[in-house]
Motif scaffolding. Structure first.
Motif, PDB file in Angstrom:
ATOM      1  N   ILE A   1      -3.904  -4.753  20.019  1.00 12.30           N
ATOM      2  CA  ILE A   1      -5.154  -3.794  20.949  1.00 12.30           C
ATOM      3  C   ILE A   1      -4.315  -2.614  21.143  1.00 12.30           C
ATOM      4  O   ILE A   1      -5.110  -1.402  21.079  1.00 12.30           O
ATOM      5  N   ALA A   2      -2.851  -2.500  21.316  1.00 13.62           N
ATOM      6  CA  ALA A   2      -2.286  -1.298  21.181  1.00 13.62           C
ATOM      7  C   ALA A   2      -2.470  -0.597  20.439  1.00 13.62           C
ATOM      8  O   ALA A   2      -2.832   0.719  20.679  1.00 13.62           O
ATOM      9  N   PHE A   3      -1.975  -0.863  19.035  1.00 18.72           N
ATOM     10  CA  PHE A   3      -2.172  -0.048  17.709  1.00 18.72           C
ATOM     11  C   PHE A   3      -3.452   0.622  17.624  1.00 18.72           C
ATOM     12  O   PHE A   3      -3.739   1.484  16.941  1.00 18.72           O
ATOM     13  N   SER A   4      -4.527  -0.438  17.755  1.00 14.73           N
ATOM     14  CA  SER A   4      -5.778  -0.035  17.609  1.00 14.73           C
ATOM     15  C   SER A   4      -6.357   1.056  18.396  1.00 14.73           C
ATOM     16  O   SER A   4      -7.279   1.659  18.019  1.00 14.73           O
ATOM     17  N   ASN A   5      -5.638   1.217  19.456  1.00 17.69           N
ATOM     18  CA  ASN A   5      -6.131   2.207  20.418  1.00 17.69           C
ATOM     19  C   ASN A   5      -5.025   3.299  20.416  1.00 17.69           C
ATOM     20  O   ASN A   5      -5.144   4.316  21.364  1.00 17.69           O
ATOM     21  N   ALA A   6      -4.038   3.220  19.672  1.00 21.56           N
ATOM     22  CA  ALA A   6      -3.171   4.332  19.721  1.00 21.56           C
ATOM     23  C   ALA A   6      -2.699   4.743  18.279  1.00 21.56           C
ATOM     24  O   ALA A   6      -1.868   5.733  18.119  1.00 21.56           O
ATOM     25  N   SER A   7      -3.013   3.877  17.345  1.00 22.60           N
ATOM     26  CA  SER A   7      -2.519   4.315  15.726  1.00 22.60           C
ATOM     27  C   SER A   7      -0.992   3.511  15.495  1.00 22.60           C
ATOM     28  O   SER A   7      -0.246   3.626  16.372  1.00 22.60           O
ATOM     29  N   VAL A   8      -0.851   3.245  14.402  1.00 23.55           N
ATOM     30  CA  VAL A   8       0.378   2.913  13.834  1.00 23.55           C
ATOM     31  C   VAL A   8       1.155   4.296  13.325  1.00 23.55           C
ATOM     32  O   VAL A   8       0.584   5.437  13.357  1.00 23.55           O
ATOM     33  N   ALA A   9       2.320   4.384  12.880  1.00 24.11           N
ATOM     34  CA  ALA A   9       2.882   5.744  12.512  1.00 24.11           C
ATOM     35  C   ALA A   9       3.625   5.390  11.295  1.00 24.11           C
ATOM     36  O   ALA A   9       3.100   4.965  10.253  1.00 24.11           O
ATOM     37  N   LEU A  10       4.887   6.131  11.152  1.00 21.16           N
ATOM     38  CA  LEU A  10       5.451   6.230   9.812  1.00 21.16           C
ATOM     39  C   LEU A  10       6.003   4.936   9.178  1.00 21.16           C
ATOM     40  O   LEU A  10       5.855   5.007   8.002  1.00 21.16           O
ATOM     41  N   VAL A  11       6.457   3.820   9.824  1.00 19.53           N
ATOM     42  CA  VAL A  11       6.737   2.581   9.417  1.00 19.53           C
ATOM     43  C   VAL A  11       5.345   2.087   8.434  1.00 19.53           C
ATOM     44  O   VAL A  11       5.769   2.031   7.430  1.00 19.53           O
ATOM     45  N   HIS A  12       4.398   2.083   9.173  1.00 20.55           N
ATOM     46  CA  HIS A  12       3.106   1.567   8.418  1.00 20.55           C
ATOM     47  C   HIS A  12       3.022   2.451   7.305  1.00 20.55           C
ATOM     48  O   HIS A  12       2.564   2.074   6.228  1.00 20.55           O
ATOM     49  N   GLY A  13       3.061   3.650   7.434  1.00 19.44           N
ATOM     50  CA  GLY A  13       2.322   4.653   6.561  1.00 19.44           C
ATOM     51  C   GLY A  13       3.432   4.635   5.327  1.00 19.44           C
ATOM     52  O   GLY A  13       2.958   4.431   4.058  1.00 19.44           O
ATOM     53  N   MET A  14       4.653   4.303   5.317  1.00 20.01           N
ATOM     54  CA  MET A  14       5.591   4.146   3.950  1.00 20.01           C
ATOM     55  C   MET A  14       5.668   2.730   3.738  1.00 20.01           C
ATOM     56  O   MET A  14       6.202   2.584   2.551  1.00 20.01           O
ATOM     57  N   SER A  15       5.214   1.746   4.395  1.00 23.60           N
ATOM     58  CA  SER A  15       5.169   0.417   4.198  1.00 23.60           C
ATOM     59  C   SER A  15       4.085  -0.015   3.033  1.00 23.60           C
ATOM     60  O   SER A  15       4.512  -0.614   2.135  1.00 23.60           O
ATOM     61  N   ARG A  16       3.186   0.444   3.403  1.00 26.58           N
ATOM     62  CA  ARG A  16       2.003   0.237   2.570  1.00 26.58           C
ATOM     63  C   ARG A  16       2.303   0.298   0.998  1.00 26.58           C
ATOM     64  O   ARG A  16       1.929  -0.460   0.240  1.00 26.58           O
ATOM     65  N   PRO A  17       2.788   1.478   0.596  1.00 30.69           N
ATOM     66  CA  PRO A  17       3.062   1.730  -0.861  1.00 30.69           C
ATOM     67  C   PRO A  17       4.248   0.685  -1.242  1.00 30.69           C
ATOM     68  O   PRO A  17       3.845   0.269  -2.654  1.00 30.69           O
ATOM     69  N   LEU A  18       4.933   0.161  -0.519  1.00 31.28           N
ATOM     70  CA  LEU A  18       5.999  -0.954  -1.147  1.00 31.28           C
ATOM     71  C   LEU A  18       5.115  -2.173  -1.248  1.00 31.28           C
ATOM     72  O   LEU A  18       5.331  -2.980  -2.159  1.00 31.28           O
ATOM     73  N   GLY A  19       3.921  -2.290  -0.329  1.00 32.89           N
ATOM     74  CA  GLY A  19       3.115  -3.315  -0.897  1.00 32.89           C
ATOM     75  C   GLY A  19       2.287  -3.178  -2.143  1.00 32.89           C
ATOM     76  O   GLY A  19       2.110  -4.185  -3.148  1.00 32.89           O
ATOM     77  N   VAL A  20       1.785  -1.943  -2.320  1.00 33.65           N
ATOM     78  CA  VAL A  20       0.888  -1.840  -3.467  1.00 33.65           C
ATOM     79  C   VAL A  20       1.794  -1.731  -4.779  1.00 33.65           C
ATOM     80  O   VAL A  20       1.516  -2.469  -5.861  1.00 33.65           O
ATOM     81  N   HIS A  21       2.850  -1.426  -4.634  1.00 33.74           N
ATOM     82  CA  HIS A  21       3.649  -1.199  -6.165  1.00 33.74           C
ATOM     83  C   HIS A  21       4.424  -2.287  -6.337  1.00 33.74           C
ATOM     84  O   HIS A  21       4.876  -2.825  -7.493  1.00 33.74           O
ATOM     85  N   PHE A  22       5.143  -3.122  -5.284  1.00 36.53           N
ATOM     86  CA  PHE A  22       6.154  -3.954  -5.513  1.00 36.53           C
ATOM     87  C   PHE A  22       5.763  -5.514  -4.799  1.00 36.53           C
ATOM     88  O   PHE A  22       6.419  -6.378  -5.049  1.00 36.53           O
ATOM     89  N   HIS A  23       4.441  -5.515  -4.144  1.00 37.68           N
ATOM     90  CA  HIS A  23       4.050  -6.962  -3.564  1.00 37.68           C
ATOM     91  C   HIS A  23       4.921  -7.371  -2.659  1.00 37.68           C
ATOM     92  O   HIS A  23       4.987  -8.491  -2.449  1.00 37.68           O
ATOM     93  N   VAL A  24       5.517  -6.436  -1.813  1.00 35.63           N
ATOM     94  CA  VAL A  24       6.426  -7.107  -0.733  1.00 35.63           C
ATOM     95  C   VAL A  24       5.163  -7.344   0.495  1.00 35.63           C
ATOM     96  O   VAL A  24       4.312  -6.476   0.626  1.00 35.63           O
ATOM     97  N   PRO A  25       5.335  -8.297   0.958  1.00 32.67           N
ATOM     98  CA  PRO A  25       4.557  -8.875   2.102  1.00 32.67           C
ATOM     99  C   PRO A  25       4.693  -7.855   3.124  1.00 32.67           C
ATOM    100  O   PRO A  25       5.459  -7.229   3.449  1.00 32.67           O
ATOM    101  N   HIS A  26       3.368  -7.556   3.828  1.00 31.15           N
ATOM    102  CA  HIS A  26       3.246  -6.385   4.696  1.00 31.15           C
ATOM    103  C   HIS A  26       4.184  -6.417   5.914  1.00 31.15           C
ATOM    104  O   HIS A  26       4.947  -5.367   6.056  1.00 31.15           O
ATOM    105  N   GLY A  27       4.299  -7.551   6.709  1.00 30.56           N
ATOM    106  CA  GLY A  27       5.440  -7.512   7.811  1.00 30.56           C
ATOM    107  C   GLY A  27       6.691  -7.172   7.237  1.00 30.56           C
ATOM    108  O   GLY A  27       7.591  -6.691   7.758  1.00 30.56           O
ATOM    109  N   MET A  28       7.080  -7.990   5.931  1.00 34.79           N
ATOM    110  CA  MET A  28       8.487  -7.839   5.450  1.00 34.79           C
ATOM    111  C   MET A  28       8.680  -6.246   5.156  1.00 34.79           C
ATOM    112  O   MET A  28       9.788  -5.795   5.261  1.00 34.79           O
TER     113      MET A  28
END
Ligand SMILES: [Fe+2]
Length: 386
Positions: free
Chosen positions: A251-278
């Protein structure tokens, strides 16, 4: 400044809340449900359990159990056809973030024209779709209470961020008893994702008084319970606290957005299939250190809300305690380094610029207290390599 807060219409919360699924359907005036889930839920017998609950109340119960982890647009097509052909009037999403994110996208595509890439940010999804009743089985993504879905574009491999009030589930059934059989690795990755949501929502440039309260409550629930919930199978109190904390962090991030950690984390999932939370956890200590100078009070408050310091008399001590705890959690919960995860160093370094550009395109870095340039993000990715 005014903020539009969006929440599920109905939230059934607590141990045993799953039994309230028929009442929830009734309250939403839904008569024909299709379960959206995955093979693990099928094997654990949870799909059959939900089906049995629905059968006396739903004219027709459908099952799509082929949700893929980190779903892409192609993986949704069979489900969209199944839901259209069966004329189902609601979706029951059962599983982790992938099942719930898939169900949100399926509901949108069943109810409207187009492809998922037509709906990615900066477009805001306001269209009404058939209701989604979200039943999380992990304490992590918070997707049951967010207006966000992340679907990979199978053509470009981009993890598309799609947002808007039209994606908010109509109902969320938040029952920690569904997390009791979670493997420790999944509990750790999803729990670290929830902690990242709470911290990023709190330091986000879009934080507001409402989202702050959810983020603070989430940090207070998650920080002292994450380790126990992952490593102590019988610790029901810790698991209950994690489930509530994860939903509040959503609820918090849905109403405030995530930031740089999530921004830089998603490409690690795309290119190297690292699970999102990891991949979030791999970056969280480093990006927190990078960001602290631009929001020193906020980060010190995070340390206090996480129970790491008693007061804010010494901001530097609070920052040190925060970084130390984030590193300790990663170590205790066996979060691997990028190299230990099996990423090839040469390929990683050849993709630094691409990943930085993809991070920027998601919009999330712009919400960070310290807004990075492309060279900043390349440098951060370089520092993250161990
Ligand atoms: Fe996340």
């Amino acid at each position: 400044m005014a903020n539009s807060i969006v929440l599920p219409k109905i939230m059934q919360v607590g141990g045993g809340a799953l039994a309230l699924l028929p009442d929830t359907l009734d309250a939403l005036k839904c008569k024909s449900a299709c379960i959206i889930s995955d093979k693990t839920m099928l094997q654990l017998g949870l799909v059959d359990k939900v089906k049995a609950l629905l059968t006396p109340y739903s004219v027709n119960v459908g099952v799509f159990s082929d949700v893929m982890p980190e779903p892409n647009d192609t993986s949704l097509k069979a489900a969209v056809e199944l839901v259209r052909a069966g004329k189902f009037d609601c979706l029951v999403a059962l599983g982790g973030g992938s099942a719930i994110d898939s169900a949100k996208a399926i509901a949108l595509l069943v109810s409207h024209q187009g492809e998922m890439r037509d709906y990615k940010v900066p477009r805001i999804i306001t269209e009404h779709s058939i209701p989604v009743i979200a039943i999380p089985t992990t304490a992590g993504t918070g997707s049951e209470a967010t207006k966000v879905t992340v679907i990979t574009d199978s053509l470009s491999d981009e993890k598309m961020l799609c947002m808007g009030p039209g994606l908010m589930p109509a109902a969320a059934i938040i029952d920690y008893q569904l997390t009791l059989s979670l493997p420790p690795r999944v509990a750790a990755d999803t729990g670290l994702d929830a902690l990242t949501h709470a911290i990023e929502a709190y330091v986000s440039r879009k934080a507001n008084l409402f989202s702050d309260q959810q983020a603070i409550a989430a940090m207070k629930l998650i920080a002292p319970n994450l380790q126990s919930a992952c490593l102590e199978a019988d610790n029901l109190k810790a698991k209950e606290a994690m489930m509530m904390g994860a939903s509040l962090a959503g609820i918090a991030f849905s109403n405030a957005s995530v930031a740089l950690v999530h921004g830089m984390s998603r490409p690690l999932g795309v290119h190297f299939h690292v699970p999102h939370g990891m991949s979030n956890a791999m970056l969280l200590p480093l990006i927190t250190e990078y960001s602290i100078p631009h929001a020193p009070e906020r980060y010190a408050q995070c340390a206090m809300h996480m129970g790491l310091v008693n007061n804010l008399d010494n901001l530097s001590s609070a920052h040190e305690a925060l970084i130390r705890e984030l590193k300790r959690l990663n170590q205790t919960l066996d979060v691997p380094s990028l190299s230990a995860f099996g990423i090839e160093q040469k390929r990683y370094h050849s993709l630094l610029e691409t990943m930085a550009e993809q991070a920027l395109a998601s919009g999330s870095p712009a919400n960070n207290p310290r807004v990075p340039s492309i060279p900043d993000m390349v440098a951060l990715y370089q520092s993250a390599w161990t």
